[in-house]
Design an enzyme around this catalytic site. Structure first.
Site, PDB file in Angstrom:
ATOM      1  N   HIS A 219       0.730  -1.130   0.008  1.00  0.00           N
ATOM      2  CA  HIS A 219      -0.125  -0.136   0.064  1.00  0.00           C
ATOM      3  C   HIS A 219       0.678   1.293   0.017  1.00  0.00           C
ATOM      4  O   HIS A 219       0.291   2.523  -0.104  1.00  0.00           O
ATOM      5  CB  HIS A 219      -1.109   0.071   0.894  1.00  0.00           C
ATOM      6  CG  HIS A 219      -2.206  -0.901   0.786  1.00  0.00           C
ATOM      7  ND1 HIS A 219      -1.858  -2.299   0.869  1.00  0.00           N
ATOM      8  CD2 HIS A 219      -3.410  -0.623   0.211  1.00  0.00           C
ATOM      9  CE1 HIS A 219      -3.086  -2.656   0.597  1.00  0.00           C
ATOM     10  NE2 HIS A 219      -3.867  -1.831   0.278  1.00  0.00           N
ATOM     11  N   SER A 223      -0.934  -1.256  -5.812  1.00  0.00           N
ATOM     12  CA  SER A 223      -0.530  -2.138  -7.175  1.00  0.00           C
ATOM     13  C   SER A 223      -0.206  -1.649  -8.283  1.00  0.00           C
ATOM     14  O   SER A 223      -0.138  -0.445  -8.603  1.00  0.00           O
ATOM     15  CB  SER A 223      -1.694  -2.727  -7.409  1.00  0.00           C
ATOM     16  OG  SER A 223      -2.322  -3.540  -6.152  1.00  0.00           O
ATOM     17  N   LYS A 247     -14.857  -7.851  -8.082  1.00  0.00           N
ATOM     18  CA  LYS A 247     -13.777  -8.780  -8.922  1.00  0.00           C
ATOM     19  C   LYS A 247     -13.036  -9.879  -8.060  1.00  0.00           C
ATOM     20  O   LYS A 247     -13.275 -10.841  -8.485  1.00  0.00           O
ATOM     21  CB  LYS A 247     -13.007  -7.816  -9.531  1.00  0.00           C
ATOM     22  CG  LYS A 247     -12.235  -8.625 -10.713  1.00  0.00           C
ATOM     23  CD  LYS A 247     -11.456  -7.445 -11.737  1.00  0.00           C
ATOM     24  CE  LYS A 247     -10.974  -8.165 -12.876  1.00  0.00           C
ATOM     25  NZ  LYS A 247     -10.760  -7.478 -13.842  1.00  0.00           N
ATOM     26  N   ASP A 248     -12.453  -9.468  -7.044  1.00  0.00           N
ATOM     27  CA  ASP A 248     -12.072 -10.468  -6.259  1.00  0.00           C
ATOM     28  C   ASP A 248     -13.059 -11.552  -5.769  1.00  0.00           C
ATOM     29  O   ASP A 248     -12.538 -13.096  -5.655  1.00  0.00           O
ATOM     30  CB  ASP A 248     -11.211  -9.821  -4.971  1.00  0.00           C
ATOM     31  CG  ASP A 248      -9.972  -9.337  -5.401  1.00  0.00           C
ATOM     32  OD1 ASP A 248      -9.698  -9.593  -6.490  1.00  0.00           O
ATOM     33  OD2 ASP A 248      -8.945  -8.911  -4.541  1.00  0.00           O
TER      34      ASP A 248
HETATM   35  C1  HEM Z   1       0.727 -16.252   1.788  1.00  0.00           C
HETATM   36  C2  HEM Z   1       1.151 -15.865   0.834  1.00  0.00           C
HETATM   37  C3  HEM Z   1       0.809 -14.346   0.039  1.00  0.00           C
HETATM   38  C4  HEM Z   1      -0.557 -13.573   0.123  1.00  0.00           C
HETATM   39  C5  HEM Z   1      -1.617 -13.791   1.312  1.00  0.00           C
HETATM   40  C6  HEM Z   1      -0.141 -12.464  -0.615  1.00  0.00           C
HETATM   41  C7  HEM Z   1      -1.075 -11.382  -0.586  1.00  0.00           C
HETATM   42  C8  HEM Z   1      -1.144 -10.393  -1.417  1.00  0.00           C
HETATM   43  C9  HEM Z   1      -2.006  -9.341  -1.933  1.00  0.00           C
HETATM   44  C10 HEM Z   1      -3.523  -9.596  -1.139  1.00  0.00           C
HETATM   45  C11 HEM Z   1      -1.661  -8.599  -2.674  1.00  0.00           C
HETATM   46  C12 HEM Z   1      -2.342  -7.593  -3.642  1.00  0.00           C
HETATM   47  C13 HEM Z   1      -3.383  -8.212  -4.596  1.00  0.00           C
HETATM   48  C14 HEM Z   1      -2.503  -8.707  -5.628  1.00  0.00           C
HETATM   49  O1  HEM Z   1      -1.642  -7.693  -6.456  1.00  0.00           O
HETATM   50  O2  HEM Z   1      -2.458  -9.895  -6.093  1.00  0.00           O
HETATM   51  C15 HEM Z   1      -0.416  -8.966  -3.019  1.00  0.00           C
HETATM   52  C16 HEM Z   1       0.623  -8.524  -3.887  1.00  0.00           C
HETATM   53  C17 HEM Z   1       1.918  -8.960  -4.284  1.00  0.00           C
HETATM   54  N1  HEM Z   1       2.478  -9.883  -3.836  1.00  0.00           N
HETATM   55 FE1  HEM Z   1       1.932 -11.304  -2.733  1.00  0.00          FE
HETATM   56  N2  HEM Z   1       0.926 -12.466  -1.475  1.00  0.00           N
HETATM   57  C18 HEM Z   1       1.589 -13.910  -0.866  1.00  0.00           C
HETATM   58  C19 HEM Z   1       2.699 -14.261  -1.692  1.00  0.00           C
HETATM   59  C20 HEM Z   1       3.551 -13.528  -2.353  1.00  0.00           C
HETATM   60  C21 HEM Z   1       4.714 -14.263  -2.990  1.00  0.00           C
HETATM   61  C22 HEM Z   1       5.191 -15.559  -2.855  1.00  0.00           C
HETATM   62  C23 HEM Z   1       5.350 -13.262  -3.755  1.00  0.00           C
HETATM   63  C24 HEM Z   1       6.548 -13.148  -4.402  1.00  0.00           C
HETATM   64  C25 HEM Z   1       7.704 -14.131  -3.866  1.00  0.00           C
HETATM   65  C26 HEM Z   1       4.581 -12.054  -3.617  1.00  0.00           C
HETATM   66  C27 HEM Z   1       4.798 -10.910  -4.490  1.00  0.00           C
HETATM   67  C28 HEM Z   1       3.767  -9.928  -4.437  1.00  0.00           C
HETATM   68  C29 HEM Z   1       4.079  -8.886  -5.232  1.00  0.00           C
HETATM   69  C30 HEM Z   1       5.217  -8.355  -5.872  1.00  0.00           C
HETATM   70  C31 HEM Z   1       2.887  -7.990  -5.149  1.00  0.00           C
HETATM   71  C32 HEM Z   1       2.415  -6.695  -5.796  1.00  0.00           C
HETATM   72  C33 HEM Z   1       1.992  -6.883  -7.023  1.00  0.00           C
HETATM   73  C34 HEM Z   1       1.737  -5.810  -7.841  1.00  0.00           C
HETATM   74  O3  HEM Z   1       0.893  -4.774  -7.286  1.00  0.00           O
HETATM   75  O4  HEM Z   1       1.958  -5.836  -8.988  1.00  0.00           O
HETATM   76  N3  HEM Z   1       3.470 -12.384  -2.803  1.00  0.00           N
HETATM   77  N4  HEM Z   1       0.122 -10.088  -2.474  1.00  0.00           N
END
Ligand code: HEM
Ligand code: FES
Lengths: 422, 177
Positions: A219, A223, A247-248
């Site tokens: 945040h 995104s 959407k989600d």
């Molecule tokens: C329990 C596992 C995880 C949860 C609950 C989680 C949750 C979230 C949520 C809610 C978002 C915002 C929605 C979205 O952009 O899809 C997000 C964004 C993001 N997550 Fe995760 N995530 C998890 C694991 C990971 C992992 C394993 C990675 C990378 C190694 C990762 C990298 C990112 C990145 C880079 C963003 C920003 C994406 C963007 O805005 O383009 N996340 N995450």
């Protein structure tokens, strides 16, 4: 990205808000107070799906813990007790077991979404690091959970994976002291089962903490989006609620149907039948394989014909993700505008799936033109590392990206404009 | 001159404070280590686990050409009654290109009895008896081949199958551990 403030009208809510502004936190994180780029597609659904799965795992896990017994003589039978005697026990267990698989599918897609749209690039490096830490903790949690039913795969998986750490004993000349510390004995045994149970219970809550940091870090810049250009003003954005909450939720509905299909129709398809045989320290199953979600990394381990370098390659294949923001130097985030990088990315994805297949095949098996699973493992491992260490650094310097749209809003206008020449 | 004296005084003051600062920090650090150590050490094998007794094996039940497996400290131990052919082969292969060079004679007390750990030195699976490219043991997990002396010949395992401590109590009994 400063979010709008929550202004309650109800006096009771206001009374609480003045003392603990918790509604404001939710409002600004998941509510109408948080503005997200207006062009997010369904690849942006997987973060909230991952969050949903974490809740599912914690909920079912805490319930399973009420009926499970962590002792080598009773663990296997207590799982059968859950399956046969506990009311709805079989469903709860199948949800938890398949839930782990679903969690990994989602997180793999979520990570690859990051690869494709350059989500790891500035200013989101720490967000990316936290994601990798989440992934590492998930892997540890999943591994220890699989040991708990104390079947043959549980036992031998535990033995092989804990033995990975014996390379450090070999390096330091400590003669097995590190591995004995992990086991609490001379082999995987009751002390090992007990500590794995304790940690398997704990780690998801650590995970929840890191997820909060992850979302906090998200945040700050907000995104990114499929175009990879920054959202510039209100015309480029939409409030999270109701647009993305809806959407989600739609995506969640579709996902739950798929999840349900596994749980209710093929609950054992992702597991290994040998795990319904109780652990036996005197006989290794002819063919041991880890859970499917570790297979690509297991294939990398098996492809290096040296214990030390095999283990280092396996750990390295995950840790290398930390360097990704600096290996890809292109200023353009989204691969939509980088056709050559996109080509290598898709090869990387196919190669990763192929590595997963290799991870479960027997090493001597011939695949193609006299080359065995082992030979292909070496080729695929080479591509895996070359993608990070050679291809990305090189292509991201050489490739001329396609022209970027001036803004998200402009791009949408152009796309929707009536086509004159047609 | 006066200024200098004052300076010295000040220096002294600072030094004393520094000392207290460092001393406090040092005591704190030692205390922290004392707290952390039990938290780590509890993970090590507990007294009852360490107290496991030794294992006696009756060799007369093992016929020539047979390997028996015994559970010792949670892991299998192999006891093979080797044939004359196998002994000859093991000794001949002393001169082969070995990954972890060791003479067969250093691995046995009596040539016909090969006593060794049944835990693959790669990642801990149990190698299969009389399989693999070297007529010894083969570990199916990641493809390590051991010869008839239990020496690693091919595959990812780094070292030979270790020989545990054992003694012959009489011609037909050994005590492992
Ligand atoms: C329990 C596992 C995880 C949860 C609950 C989680 C949750 C979230 C949520 C809610 C978002 C915002 C929605 C979205 O952009 O899809 C997000 C964004 C993001 N997550 Fe995760 N995530 C998890 C694991 C990971 C992992 C394993 C990675 C990378 C190694 C990762 C990298 C990112 C990145 C880079 C963003 C920003 C994406 C963007 O805005 O383009 N996340 N995450
Ligand atoms: S455990 Fe024997 S080869 Fe890997």
């Amino acid at each position: 990205m400063a979010s709008k403030k929550f202004e309650p009208t109800n006096p009771a809510v206001k009374w609480v808000e003045d003392r603990l502004p918790i509604m404001n936190l939710v409002y600004g994180t998941l509510g109408a107070g948080y503005d997200a780029p207006r062009n997010l597609n369904y690849w942006w659904n997987f973060g909230s799906l991952a969050g949903f799965m974490l809740v599912v795992q914690i909920l079912t896990g805490v319930i399973l813990a009420m009926h499970y017994t962590p002792h080598v003589d009773m663990a296997f039978n207590s799982v059968e007790h859950i399956m046969r005697d506990v009311n709805y026990g079989h469903i709860l267990r199948y949800v938890h077991a398949n839930g782990a698989s679903m969690f990994f599918v989602i997180v793999y897609i979520h990570i690859l979404r990051g690869f494709y749209f350059g989500s790891y690039k500035s200013p989101r490096e720490i967000l990316w690091f936290l994601g990798i830490i989440i992934f590492l903790i998930m892997m540890a949690t999943g591994f220890m959970g699989y040991v708990l039913p104390w079947g043959q795969m549980s036992f031998w998986g535990a033995k092989v994976i804990t033995n990975l750490f014996s390379v450090f004993d070999d390096l330091l000349g400590t003669d097995g002291a590190i591995v004995r510390l992990l086991w609490g004995g001379f082999a995987v045994d009751n002390p090992t089962l007990n500590r794995f149970y304790s940690l398997h219970f704990l780690l998801p809550f650590v995970l929840a903490g890191v997820v909060i940091l992850h979302i906090w870090a998200l945040h700050i810049p907000g995104s990114t989006n499929p175009l990879g250009i920054d959202a510039k003003g209100p015309q480029d954005k939409l409030p999270f609620h109701p647009y993305y909450s809806a959407k989600d939720l739609f995506g969640l509905g579709v996902f739950i149907m798929i999840f349900g299909a596994f749980v209710f129709y093929v609950p054992n398809i992702l597991g290994h039948p040998d795990n319904y045989i109780m652990a036996n320290p005197m006989s290794t199953p002819a063919h041991i394989v880890p859970e499917w979600y570790y297979l690509p990394f297991y294939a990398i381990l098996r492809s290096v014909e040296s214990k030390l370098f095999g283990v280092l390659a396996m750990f390295g294949s995950i840790l290398i993700l930390f360097a990704l923001p600096w290996l890809d130097v292109s200023k353009v985030r989204s691969l939509r505008f980088r056709p050559l990088s996109r080509f290598f990315f898709w090869i990387f994805v196919v190669n990763g799936i192929f590595l997963g297949w290799l991870g479960q095949a027997s090493l001597e098996m011939e695949v193609f033109m006299g080359l065995t699973v082992f030979d292909f493992g070496q080729i695929s491992t080479a591509y895996y590392f070359a993608y990070f260490l050679v291809i990305l650094p090189w292509v991201s310097r050489k490739e001329t990206p396609l022209p970027l749209p001036t803004s998200i809003a402009q791009h949408i206008l152009d796309k929707n404009a009536p086509k004159e020449e047609v | 001159m006066t200024a200098k004296v004052q300076d010295n005084n000040q220096d002294e003051e600072v030094t004393r404070r520094n000392f207290i600062y460092v001393a406090t920090g040092a005591v704190g650090a030692v205390g922290a280590i004392q707290v952390v150590w039990p938290l780590v050490d509890q993970m090590n094998p507990s007294a009852d686990v360490l107290a496991v007794s030794s294992l006696e094996v009756d060799l007369s039940a093992i016929v020539e050409g047979q390997t028996s497996k015994f559970l010792f400290r949670g892991s299998p131990v192999f006891v093979r009654h080797r044939t004359a052919d196998e002994i000859a082969r093991a000794e001949k292969e002393d001169n082969d290109d070995l990954k972890d060079p060791e003479k067969d004679s250093d691995r046995v007390q009596k040539k016909q009895w090969l006593v060794m750990s049944g835990v693959c030195t790669h990642l801990g699976c149990i190698p299969l008896d009389q399989q693999g490219d070297f007529g010894g043991w083969f570990c199916p997990c990641h493809g390590s081949h051991y010869d008839i002396s239990g020496r690693i010949r091919k595959g990812p395992a780094p070292t030979n199958l270790p020989v545990p401590k054992y003694v012959f109590l009489n011609d037909n009994t050994i005590k492992i551990g």
